[in-house]
Each structure stands twice: as structure tokens, then as C-alpha cells.
Design a protein around this motif. Structure first.
Motif, PDB file in Angstrom:
ATOM      1  N   GLY A   1      42.993  42.141  44.172  1.00 37.84           N
ATOM      2  CA  GLY A   1      41.676  41.549  44.388  1.00 37.84           C
ATOM      3  C   GLY A   1      41.743  40.536  45.509  1.00 37.84           C
ATOM      4  O   GLY A   1      42.830  40.047  45.881  1.00 37.84           O
ATOM      5  N   HIS A   2      40.602  40.208  46.045  1.00 33.92           N
ATOM      6  CA  HIS A   2      40.489  39.267  47.157  1.00 33.92           C
ATOM      7  C   HIS A   2      39.665  38.066  46.709  1.00 33.92           C
ATOM      8  O   HIS A   2      38.704  38.206  45.955  1.00 33.92           O
ATOM      9  CB  HIS A   2      39.803  39.955  48.344  1.00 33.92           C
ATOM     10  N   SER A   3      40.059  36.876  47.141  1.00 31.59           N
ATOM     11  CA  SER A   3      39.296  35.663  46.866  1.00 31.59           C
ATOM     12  C   SER A   3      39.239  35.412  45.353  1.00 31.59           C
ATOM     13  O   SER A   3      40.276  35.414  44.682  1.00 31.59           O
ATOM     14  CB  SER A   3      37.898  35.808  47.483  1.00 31.59           C
ATOM     15  N   MET A   4      38.048  35.218  44.809  1.00 30.52           N
ATOM     16  CA  MET A   4      37.930  35.052  43.364  1.00 30.52           C
ATOM     17  C   MET A   4      38.413  36.305  42.634  1.00 30.52           C
ATOM     18  O   MET A   4      38.922  36.230  41.514  1.00 30.52           O
ATOM     19  CB  MET A   4      36.485  34.760  42.978  1.00 30.52           C
ATOM     20  N   GLY A   5      38.282  37.472  43.267  1.00 25.62           N
ATOM     21  CA  GLY A   5      38.811  38.695  42.686  1.00 25.62           C
ATOM     22  C   GLY A   5      40.318  38.617  42.505  1.00 25.62           C
ATOM     23  O   GLY A   5      40.879  39.192  41.562  1.00 25.62           O
ATOM     24  N   GLY A   6      41.000  37.901  43.398  1.00 26.50           N
ATOM     25  CA  GLY A   6      42.428  37.689  43.254  1.00 26.50           C
ATOM     26  C   GLY A   6      42.755  36.813  42.063  1.00 26.50           C
ATOM     27  O   GLY A   6      43.748  37.033  41.364  1.00 26.50           O
TER      28      GLY A   6
END
Length: 358
Positions: free
Chosen positions: A173-178
Motif C-alpha cells: 500500500g501507499h501512504s495511509m494504505g501503507g
């Protein structure tokens, strides 16, 4: 007399900061640190990008413009959309990796600028259950544990394992997805006894303190956090050097992308950082002042085409593959067409943190 009193106070304050610095908490890195795989990073960044797609028909059938590169041939199993909290994730099988891939979308609740601004003021506010002194960010923790994402993902992983056997699991995930991907990797390992769980995130913010980071690195050692140049988000919430027990702290291992050269001779360096989680020679060596560095990793666009908000588009013919709860959240499933999937979120009580489904 007055001058002596001020000198004494200054000496006490100076000693406090010196001692605080000396007591900077080090993340326990005695566990084997993962080896960085450039090819795998280029593949997983495309999954982290694709999960932002708002045309759910294209995403569910894996025909989107971001689905034609290194992820071609991916078999979607479930697409989970939490409309209530503006969250999105999917679970599927990447046969070339011989793995289950789970991808989380970053925040789209507000503009990226507003979200980044909010992170400056967030404080640790939730004791992580079962681990002394470990604290985490309530918002990130709740986004994973207290929405439709968690039950949908666990149902999908169970279905895939029944069909394909014991595949390894890659969470990204990226950003908050991370941040959500990290909690998912930990959850899969601790609460569901999954083996061979690997986490790789891009532009992830800090999600817990040093005690939590030590615990995380022990339980999910095969974790890579990729950071890019002056990306603002990995610097947030802030790391306060002089208050090591009361500050956010990244877990290892970081890989920092930066460029060297001049003019047309510019090269990307992928620096594999140490096991501290806060290597001062990696992203912490520069100021985190760039949003543009946050929105592109390895030249791949991250986020929606419209940065402010993501609209949901879906062909009505796909209704046969979806189930919906009372809040409008839904799961689209290849393996459960026209079946009922339980997606309601029960109240979860952990230590002194209570999360409810509302």
C-alpha cells in the motif's frame, strides 16, 4: 544571585536534553533483516498504484490502464470498498509471484495537503494490546481494524488458500494504505497464524512508537518501507529526538530512493538502510517538504487522477458479484457470486481503546 539561578536552570535543561538524546530508543534489530528485491518493488508499486482506480469495473476485471504492466495476469478474488470511511482494498493471486497480493488504497477523504497537515498534530493515543509500552496511531489502527476491510480481506485470504493451497502473502500500500498494510501484515501473523507474510509499503507514515516498532520487526521481519527523495509523509507524524519514549518511530527496513547526477546524467540510487528504522543517513538526512515526491514512486503515479476525491464507477451488471451492508459498504467477489458475505464490523475492545462500528 539571580544570574546564578538562571545558569543553574540552563544547566539542568541542557543536561535533560543530553540525557534524553543518550536514551534514544533503539529498535531491536537482532532479527534477520529482509533482503531488498528491486524487481519485486517495481511489481508491488504497480499494485499499490492500481488500487487507487475509481472505475471498479476496470479494477475488478483487471483491465484498467494501471493493470497492463508488471501485474498483467493478476487474478482478482475480492474487491472491498468501505464507502462510509472512503477506503478501498483488494485481494487476489499473482501467479508469477506464486503469492496472494493484498493492496490498500491511501487516503482520499480530504485533499492530500489537508491530510498531511493533520498528521503534524496527531499524537500516540492507543495502547497496543499485549505489549508493554507499545502505542500506535488511533486513526491508522482503526482504519484497518474497525472497518469492512479486515473481515473482507480475511474471508478472501481463507478462500484463496482453500483454492490454491499455502501461498505466501504479500501486503502492500501507499501512504495511509501503507499504514493499513502494516497492521494487516501484523494481524495475519499474530491473530490468524499465517506464515510467509511479506510487507512492502511506499511513502508510509509512522504508525507507532519505538516499543511497537521493535515488536513489529520481530513478528513481521520480512518488511520493507520504500521512501522517495523528500517525500513528506514518511517524516510524519513527527519524530521527536529528545523524547524517544513518547514519539513515533519507524520500523525497519527502509529503502530510500534518491537521485544523483546533473542534467541528463541523473541516476536513481536505492539505498538499503540500517536496522534502526530511523537511519539518519536515509530519508531522515533530508527535509520532508515535497508532495510531488509522495505522488510518484519509480515513476509510477500514486493516488487517483483527481487528487481531491475519488469517485466510484461501476457497471450495474457487476451487481451479481457484490454484496452490500446497511452502511452502503460492499464487497465484490469472484468466488462468491450472489452469495451473502458478512461484512458488518463488530465492536472491538483492545486495552483502553474501544472502536465501534457506529
Amino acid at each position: 544571585m539571580e544570574r546564578r539561578r538562571w545558569l543553574t536552570m540552563a544547566a539542568i535543561i541542557f543536561s535533560f536534553f543530553v540525557l534524553s538524546a543518550a536514551r534514544e530508543h533503539k529498535v531491536n534489530s537482532k532479527y534477520n533483516l529482509p533482503r531488498y528485491n528491486h524487481t519485486l518493488a517495481r511489481i508491488l508499486v504497480e499494485y499499490s498504484s492500481a488500487v487507487y482506480i475509481s472505475d471498479l469495473t476496470e479494477l475488478f476485471t483487471w483491465t484498467c490502464s494501471r493493470c497492463n504492466g508488471l501485474t498483467k495476469g493478476f487474478e482478482m478474488i475480492e474487491l472491498i470498498v468501505d464507502v462510509e470511511h472512503c477506503l478501498q482494498a483488494f485481494v487476489g493471486v499473482a501467479k508469477d509471484l506464486n503469492a496472494i497480493v493484498i493492496a490498500f488504497r491511501g487516503t482520499q477523504e480530504h485533499s492530500i495537503q489537508n491530510w498531511i497537515s493533520d498528521l503534524y498534530w496527531k499524537q500516540l493515543d492507543c495502547n497496543y494490546p499485549g505489549i508493554s509500552d507499545a502505542m500506535v496511531h488511533h486513526g491508522f489502527y482503526s482504519a484497518y481494524h474497525n472497518t469492512t476491510l479486515r473481515p473482507g480481506i480475511m474471508n478472501a485470504v481463507k478462500s484463496v488458500k482453500e483454492l490454491y493451497g499455502d501461498l505466501q502473502i504479500m501486503v502492500t500500500g501507499h501512504s495511509m494504505g501503507g499504514a493499513m498494510a502494516s497492521f494487516c501484515g501484523l494481524d495475519l501473523t499474530v491473530n490468524f497464524g499465517m506464515q510467509n507474510v511479506q510487507v512492502m509499503t511506499f511513502g508510509q507514515p509512522r504508525i507507532g512508537n519505538a516499543a511497537f516498532s521493535s515488536y513489529f520487526s520481530q513478528i513481521v521481519p520480512n518488511t520493507i518501507r520504500v521512501t522517495n527523495e523528500h517525500d513528506m509523509v514518511p517524516h510524519l507524524p513527527p519524530y521527536y529526538f529528545h523524547f524517544p519514549q513518547k514519539t513515533y518511530h519507524h520500523f525497519p527496513r527502509e529503502v530510500w530512493l534518491y537521485h544523483i547526477g546533473f542534467g541528463s546524467l541523473v541516476y536513481t540510487v536505492e539505498k538499503v538502510c540500517d536496522g534502526s528504522g530511523e537511519d539518519p543517513t536515509c530519508s531522515r538526512s533530508v527535509s520532508g517538504n515535497s508532495i510531488s515526491d509522495h505522488l510518484a514512486y519509480f515513476g509510477v503515479q500514486m493516488g487517483c487522477d483527481d487528487v481531491v476525491t475519488c469517485k466510484i464507477l461501476m457497471d450495474p451488471r457487476l451487481a451479481a458479484y457484490s454484496t452490500q451492508d446497511q452502511s452502503g459498504n460492499f464487497i465484490m467477489s469472484m468466488s462468491h457470486s450472489n452469495s451473502i458475505i458478512k461484512t458488518n464490523v463488530e465492536t472491538v475492545e483492545l486495552a483502553n481503546c474501544i472502536f465501534s462500528s457506529g
